[in-house]
Scaffold this motif. Sequence first.
Motif, short mmCIF file in Angstrom:
data_model
loop_
_atom_site.label_atom_id
_atom_site.label_comp_id
_atom_site.label_asym_id
_atom_site.label_seq_id
_atom_site.Cartn_x
_atom_site.Cartn_y
_atom_site.Cartn_z
N ILE A 117 -9.92 9.26 -1.38
CA ILE A 117 -8.63 8.09 -2.72
C ILE A 117 -8.03 7.48 -2.14
CG2 ILE A 117 -6.33 10.39 -2.11
CD1 ILE A 117 -6.23 10.62 -5.42
N GLU A 118 -7.56 7.43 -0.72
CA GLU A 118 -7.05 6.45 0.03
C GLU A 118 -7.60 5.53 -0.25
OE1 GLU A 118 -3.78 7.42 0.44
OE2 GLU A 118 -4.14 9.85 0.41
N ASN A 119 -9.00 5.25 -0.29
CA ASN A 119 -9.17 3.38 -0.89
C ASN A 119 -9.90 3.43 -2.00
OD1 ASN A 119 -10.19 1.43 0.81
ND2 ASN A 119 -12.40 2.16 0.07
N MET A 120 -9.26 4.57 -3.00
CA MET A 120 -9.59 3.85 -4.75
C MET A 120 -8.34 3.44 -5.48
SD MET A 120 -11.15 7.51 -5.15
CE MET A 120 -10.98 7.61 -6.60
N ALA A 121 -8.57 2.62 -6.33
CA ALA A 121 -7.15 2.29 -7.01
C ALA A 121 -6.60 3.25 -7.76
CB ALA A 121 -7.22 1.10 -8.04
N VAL A 122 -4.45 2.77 -7.88
CA VAL A 122 -3.97 3.37 -8.33
C VAL A 122 -3.95 3.24 -10.16
CG1 VAL A 122 -1.40 4.17 -8.20
CG2 VAL A 122 -2.90 4.27 -6.03
N LYS A 123 -3.70 3.56 -10.44
CA LYS A 123 -3.44 4.11 -12.31
C LYS A 123 -1.78 4.21 -12.51
CE LYS A 123 -7.93 4.12 -13.28
NZ LYS A 123 -8.98 4.48 -14.38
N SER A 124 -0.71 3.22 -13.70
CA SER A 124 0.04 4.24 -13.61
C SER A 124 1.11 2.43 -14.65
CB SER A 124 1.13 3.67 -11.78
OG SER A 124 2.21 3.77 -11.91
N PRO B 234 -4.09 -4.09 -2.28
CA PRO B 234 -4.94 -3.15 -3.37
C PRO B 234 -5.86 -2.20 -2.48
CG PRO B 234 -5.68 -5.03 -4.22
CD PRO B 234 -5.22 -5.28 -2.82
N LEU B 235 -5.71 -0.75 -2.45
CA LEU B 235 -5.25 -0.09 -1.56
C LEU B 235 -7.32 0.28 -1.62
CD1 LEU B 235 -3.97 4.22 -2.82
CD2 LEU B 235 -4.14 1.87 -0.73
N GLU B 236 -7.50 -0.01 -2.95
CA GLU B 236 -9.09 0.15 -3.50
C GLU B 236 -9.84 -1.21 -2.10
OE1 GLU B 236 -7.52 -1.81 -7.26
OE2 GLU B 236 -7.27 -0.40 -5.17
N LYS C 295 0.48 -1.11 -0.29
CA LYS C 295 0.16 -0.39 0.22
C LYS C 295 0.70 1.13 -0.04
CE LYS C 295 -3.88 0.55 2.23
NZ LYS C 295 -4.57 0.50 3.31
N ILE C 296 2.05 1.15 0.80
CA ILE C 296 3.35 2.24 0.60
C ILE C 296 3.58 2.64 -0.75
CG2 ILE C 296 4.87 3.19 1.36
CD1 ILE C 296 4.77 1.54 4.24
N GLY C 297 3.78 1.26 -1.17
CA GLY C 297 4.19 1.37 -2.56
C GLY C 297 2.93 2.69 -3.07
N GLN C 298 1.73 1.67 -3.25
CA GLN C 298 0.82 2.23 -4.48
C GLN C 298 0.78 3.47 -4.25
OE1 GLN C 298 -2.84 -0.18 -3.83
NE2 GLN C 298 -1.79 -1.52 -3.02
N VAL C 299 0.44 4.21 -2.75
CA VAL C 299 0.91 6.01 -2.59
C VAL C 299 1.89 6.51 -3.11
CG1 VAL C 299 1.29 7.53 -0.35
CG2 VAL C 299 -0.57 6.03 -1.15
N LEU C 300 3.58 6.03 -2.77
CA LEU C 300 4.02 5.96 -3.86
C LEU C 300 4.11 6.47 -5.16
CD1 LEU C 300 7.02 4.48 -1.80
CD2 LEU C 300 7.37 7.24 -2.01
N ILE C 301 3.69 5.55 -6.06
CA ILE C 301 3.55 5.32 -6.66
C ILE C 301 2.57 6.33 -7.28
CG2 ILE C 301 2.27 5.04 -9.24
CD1 ILE C 301 3.90 1.58 -8.14
N ARG C 302 1.47 7.09 -6.77
CA ARG C 302 0.54 7.68 -7.26
C ARG C 302 0.76 9.12 -6.63
NH1 ARG C 302 -3.75 7.30 -2.39
NH2 ARG C 302 -2.32 8.91 -2.11
N ASP C 303 1.54 9.19 -5.63
CA ASP C 303 1.88 10.89 -5.47
C ASP C 303 3.44 11.45 -5.94
OD1 ASP C 303 -0.32 10.83 -4.05
OD2 ASP C 303 0.30 10.70 -2.40
N TYR C 304 4.39 10.21 -5.77
CA TYR C 304 5.60 10.53 -6.25
C TYR C 304 6.50 9.75 -6.60
CZ TYR C 304 4.86 12.45 -1.55
OH TYR C 304 4.12 12.96 0.12
#
Length: 496
Positions: free
Chosen positions: A407-414, A231-233, A208-217
């Motif tokens: 947004i913290e419970n939504m899928a990350v796209k990358s 998955p976040l979602e 989950k940390i990885g998904q947030v990093l992909i999304r935000d940084y």
Amino acid sequence: MNSSIKYLTFAVALLIYQNSYGQSSTDFLPKFIESTETTHQIKDNQKYTFGYLEVLENRDKPDGNTIKLPVYIFKSRSKNPKSDPILYTVGGPGYTSMRASQYMSYYKYLDDRDLILFEQRGTQYAQPSLDCPEWSKAIYLSNLPNADATKTDSLFQNAAKACSDRLRNTGIDLNSYRTNHIAADINDLMNVLEIESYNLLTMSYSTKIGQVLIRDYPNKIRSVVMDSPLPLEVNYDEESVYNLLESTTKLLTDCENDENCNSTFPNIKSRFFKYLEEKTTNPLRVEIENPKNGKIETFYLKGEDLISVFSIANTGDVPNIPFEINKLLNNDLTSVKEQLSYLFQKPGGGIGMGMRLSVWCAEETPFNAQERIAVETNKYAAVKGLSPAVFDKEVCEVWGVKKVSEIENMAVKSNIPVLLISGEYDESTPVKWAESMTHNLTNSYHMIFKGWKHSPTTNWGNPCAMQAANDFFNNPTEQPKPGCFEQIKRPEFKTK
């Protein structure tokens, strides 16, 4: 600039060590401070730098508390290491990453590049660490044979309140211990160390940390490995009991499709679930000697307790699971008694439990449909009464942290290269979750390790998943194809 020289040169230029927790500054900037006192003893032949990342506890309060997070920078065994290191942080939430520091000789990643081991805020060696011995004591008391089941809920609510009050009274902001704060810490570390590009190795919760990093940084991230992804979602609590039963069913079906296993343990799947259902109605009576005083104690075990023969097993235990189930069915209680004897051990210190509560009560529980939790608790006859929730809603209400944004419970796209790794029998983060992520991670690959359970990259008995991860870091444009992967078959189940 050589990466190892760069780390050292930059560290030498930093401000001198301060006892930062409780310090404040109107112009605070994150910094990395080297330390000769490490969390663990490292083997002499392993070169490394150790220090603390110092950041604000709450980035919205520039005059507020600062915290310190331990970091190891392990040097590659290569004479010409690649310039993009790997950052590794483990799961939980609430587990320490620092224990891995003792086993660097086993990590293939160091053959090619440096590896940065990062401790998440609130965990064991972070300053502060959000420990909750009150919670450990509540677990201990609830598992004693004379425990009053009608008082269990209040026991844990009182423990949560006592721990929350104690931590808050020391000045800790429990709302600042969340996944997006950890991701920001990692991004700060990359900036402080002047790392231009890095790879990310995550496992279980830390995916989950990885998904947030992909999304935000995303800018510095070259590639990501997500071992046993969450998955976040996904609303973990709503599915956990079903996933446990589904994984158990799959393994026992494989046993029935195996000639030797099925001939030794015929119809084991239906017999086991029928047994669990029967014991849920008429609990199994087990007497064991209390190792503290020699007194005979009596436990009454239901299906929700006895399915642990599957749930507590790791990959190495998988071949033994049908054998252990058959022992239960034949009233051989030796393994059960061994497990029950551990319940008399003194409660631990609740290391990192406050971190776990803060993350879960802010990021998971608020998104649960409580009606579904109630239905799932009583839906399956074999484990009726087994709540799918990690923490009851009432415990989270007592803990008192705010819900994160939607947004913290939504899928990350990358389109960042991602390798997803799953264990076939993993009930905690099932294969289907990783498969669902491939639709949004458009440059991703998914590897399923037959017969394995949670966290394949830490299977010391067979480092094939670690090899796959390292191959991916070396070439993230292609799916890894290590020779060992094709050799992995479903387990040879123990029959005698």
